[in-house]
Every structure is written in structure tokens, then in C-alpha cells.
Write a protein that holds these residues in place. Structure first.
Motif, mmCIF file in Angstrom:
data_model
loop_
_atom_site.group_PDB
_atom_site.id
_atom_site.type_symbol
_atom_site.label_atom_id
_atom_site.label_comp_id
_atom_site.label_asym_id
_atom_site.label_seq_id
_atom_site.Cartn_x
_atom_site.Cartn_y
_atom_site.Cartn_z
ATOM 1 N N GLU A 182 0.374 -1.394 0.576
ATOM 2 C CA GLU A 182 -0.074 -0.365 -0.205
ATOM 3 C C GLU A 182 0.495 1.184 -0.314
ATOM 4 N N THR B 139 0.849 4.071 -2.834
ATOM 5 C CA THR B 139 0.479 5.269 -1.837
ATOM 6 C C THR B 139 1.786 6.722 -2.901
ATOM 7 N N LEU C 97 -8.920 6.740 -8.566
ATOM 8 C CA LEU C 97 -10.052 7.330 -8.445
ATOM 9 C C LEU C 97 -10.170 8.674 -8.644
ATOM 10 N N PRO C 98 -9.574 9.506 -7.716
ATOM 11 C CA PRO C 98 -9.249 11.102 -7.243
ATOM 12 C C PRO C 98 -8.774 11.416 -8.747
ATOM 13 N N SER D 67 1.761 8.956 -6.545
ATOM 14 C CA SER D 67 1.103 10.832 -5.662
ATOM 15 C C SER D 67 0.858 12.125 -6.351
ATOM 16 N N GLY E 42 -7.771 -2.469 -5.150
ATOM 17 C CA GLY E 42 -8.574 -1.947 -4.027
ATOM 18 C C GLY E 42 -6.992 -0.290 -3.743
ATOM 19 N N TYR E 43 -5.864 -0.805 -3.465
ATOM 20 C CA TYR E 43 -4.869 0.260 -3.081
ATOM 21 C C TYR E 43 -4.458 1.011 -4.229
ATOM 22 N N CYS E 44 -4.874 0.456 -5.405
ATOM 23 C CA CYS E 44 -4.866 1.282 -6.332
ATOM 24 C C CYS E 44 -6.079 2.107 -6.588
ATOM 25 N N LEU E 45 -7.339 1.943 -6.748
ATOM 26 C CA LEU E 45 -8.470 2.544 -6.968
ATOM 27 C C LEU E 45 -8.515 3.769 -5.901
ATOM 28 N N GLN E 46 -8.039 3.417 -4.160
ATOM 29 C CA GLN E 46 -7.326 4.223 -3.863
ATOM 30 C C GLN E 46 -6.675 5.470 -3.497
ATOM 31 N N ALA E 47 -5.343 5.039 -4.768
ATOM 32 C CA ALA E 47 -5.028 6.281 -5.204
ATOM 33 C C ALA E 47 -5.134 6.792 -6.569
#
Length: 263
Positions: free
Chosen positions: A80, A84, A136-137, A88, A129-134
Motif C-alpha cells: 500500500e 500511495t 480514482l481521485p 501521488s 483496492g490500493y490502486c483505486l484508493q490512489a
């Protein structure tokens, strides 16, 4: 950011000539160094896109950065913090294709290999999930997200408890995201290939009916994404057979699946 040579090229959405900016789209692609991912990378480059190619193999990534439209990011997607940090500073993205994955089979279900199961789930599902967290925004309004699942999510297959479970999770994840991201004007696609000849499938010790090349798979995917289809499954003859069998009584498709992937 964890990139090759510890540098990040000029952000792909900001070409040297500002007049070209509106014509240049940016794709972030995981699993870009082999198989379907490599074919997709080459095809989108040929279409004039900028590609942010992600992978773990520095040697293969170094070959990709010979193309001026490629930014290579070396990252282990199962970590993770690495994900991130690596993502970033990315620019806005028009398309994200989460393609990285692995396949291992459980050869003896009675003596279930829990570590193998965890390894496959972490690689194929948790890392997404880690990729989506970073990421999607960073997807622009009107952009697209594509998750690479498998036709194995249509029917259960022998020995595929770990792989199939991970891809069934991807299928549900894509369906749920499609609902919630619609209000943000982001289209979601689920990519479900049949058998594709790749370094990963070269390890298979069973027949792979209607197997296609990575380049053929890339064509199916690009065409489906251009049409903004949700369920991009191929080759159609193979996947429609699976979908038809899935409608039959369980006793039949359990028999069919067990025969299909027996050693």
C-alpha cells in the motif's frame, strides 16, 4: 515517487507544446510489461496516447521508456505505501486499466493451500483496492476505469479456487463501482478474457480452447473501451458458451467445469 532512475518524466498530460495538450490523452496501465498489458501499451501508443506503464520488472520497464510517450513506474502493487507514493504526483488521467495479476492453482483441494490462496487474493484483488484508493481521485470527469477480470468468474473451474475467487471479486467490484461512479461521470468496464496466450498461461498444463494472442485480446479491449461497454468479454464464441452453460442446472455445469481444467 518510485520511478525508473528516481525521476518522473514531464507529466504526460502536459506536453512540451501547449497547443497539443487537448489532443493528448493519458492512460495508466498496470501489468504493462508482458502479455495483454504489453499489447495494450503498444496499441495505445500507436494511437497517440501517453502511457504511464506500471510494473515490477525494471529491465522490462527500461525498454518501454525508450518511447517518449511512456512514463515507467516501478512499483509493487501489493504494498500500500509503495502504491500511495508511486501515484501521488500523477497528472489527471483519462483512462485507468488495472490489469496486473497472477494465477496459481490449488492442485489438491482436500489439502487446501491457504498461503497460496492469500497470495493470489492479495495480488489480484487487494492490490486493486490500493490502486483505486490512489487513482480514482485522478480520473477526469468523462474518464474511464477498466478492471481486468476473467471468464473464470462466469463458471467455477477445477483447481481455480484462488484465481476464480479473486476474479469473481473483481467482477462484483466493477459492477458496484459502475453504480457509484456514474454520478461522477466515470464509466467503468469489466474485462473478462477467455484463454489468451501469455507468459502466464504458458505455464498451464491443460488444453486452452479457443486461445487467442495478446494482440487479439488488446483489439477486443480497445474496441470495447472505445464503445464504453461495461462487460467486455472475449472471444465471444467461448464466453457466450460459458454464459449459456451457467444458465443450466448446477449439476451440469459442475460436471462441465470439472472436466475442462482437469490435468
Amino acid at each position: 515517487m518510485n520511478t525508473l532512475d528516481d525521476t518522473f518524466k514531464q507529466p504526460p498530460n502536459q506536453p512540451a507544446n501547449p497547443s497539443q495538450q487537448s489532443h493528448c490523452k493519458t492512460l495508466l496501465l498496470t501489468g504493462a510489461t508482458s502479455g495483454i498489458g504489453e499489447a495494450l501499451c503498444n496499441q495505445y501508443l500507436s494511437m497517440g496516447w501517453n502511457v504511464i506503464a506500471c510494473g515490477r520488472n525494471p529491465e522490462k520497464l527500461s525498454l518501454l521508456v525508450c518511447n517518449n510517450n511512456v512514463t515507467a513506474i516501478q512499483v509493487d502493487l501489493t504494498e500500500e505505501l509503495q502504491v500511495t507514493e508511486a501515484f501521488s504526483s500523477l497528472p489527471q488521467l483519462d483512462l485507468v486499466i488495472l490489469n496486473a495479476g497472477n494465477c496459481e492453482y490449488i492442485n489438491d483441494a482436500q489439502h487446501f493451500d491457504g498461503q497460496l490462496f492469500a497470495r493470489v487474493i492479495n495480488t489480484n484483488l487487494i492490490s486493486v483496492g490500493y490502486c483505486l484508493q490512489a487513482l480514482l481521485p485522478k480520473i477526469v470527469a468523462g474518464g474511464q476505469l477498466a478492471l481486468v477480470g476473467s471468464s473464470a468468474s462466469i463458471l467455477p473451474f477445477s483447481r481455480a479456487q484462488a484465481y476464480g475467487a479473486s476474479k469473481a471479486g473483481i467482477a462484483y467490484l466493477a459492477s458496484s463501482l459502475a453504480i457509484d461512479l456514474k454520478k461522477h461521470n466515470i464509466d467503468v468496464s469489466l474485462i473478462r478474457p477467455g484463454f489468451v496466450k501469455t507468459p502466464l498461461t504458458d505455464k498451464n498444463d491443460f488444453k486452452m480452447p479457443m486461445c487467442i494472442s495478446s494482440e487479439e485480446a488488446s483489439d477486443f479491449i480497445v474496441n470495447g473501451l472505445n464503445k464504453r461497454q461495461f462487460d467486455i468479454h472475449f472471444p465471444k464464441k467461448f464466453t457466450l458458451i460459458l454464459k449459456s452453460i451457467a444458465l443450466l442446472p448446477e449439476s451440469f455445469w459442475h460436471w462441465f467445469s470439472a472436466r475442462t481444467l482437469q490435468k
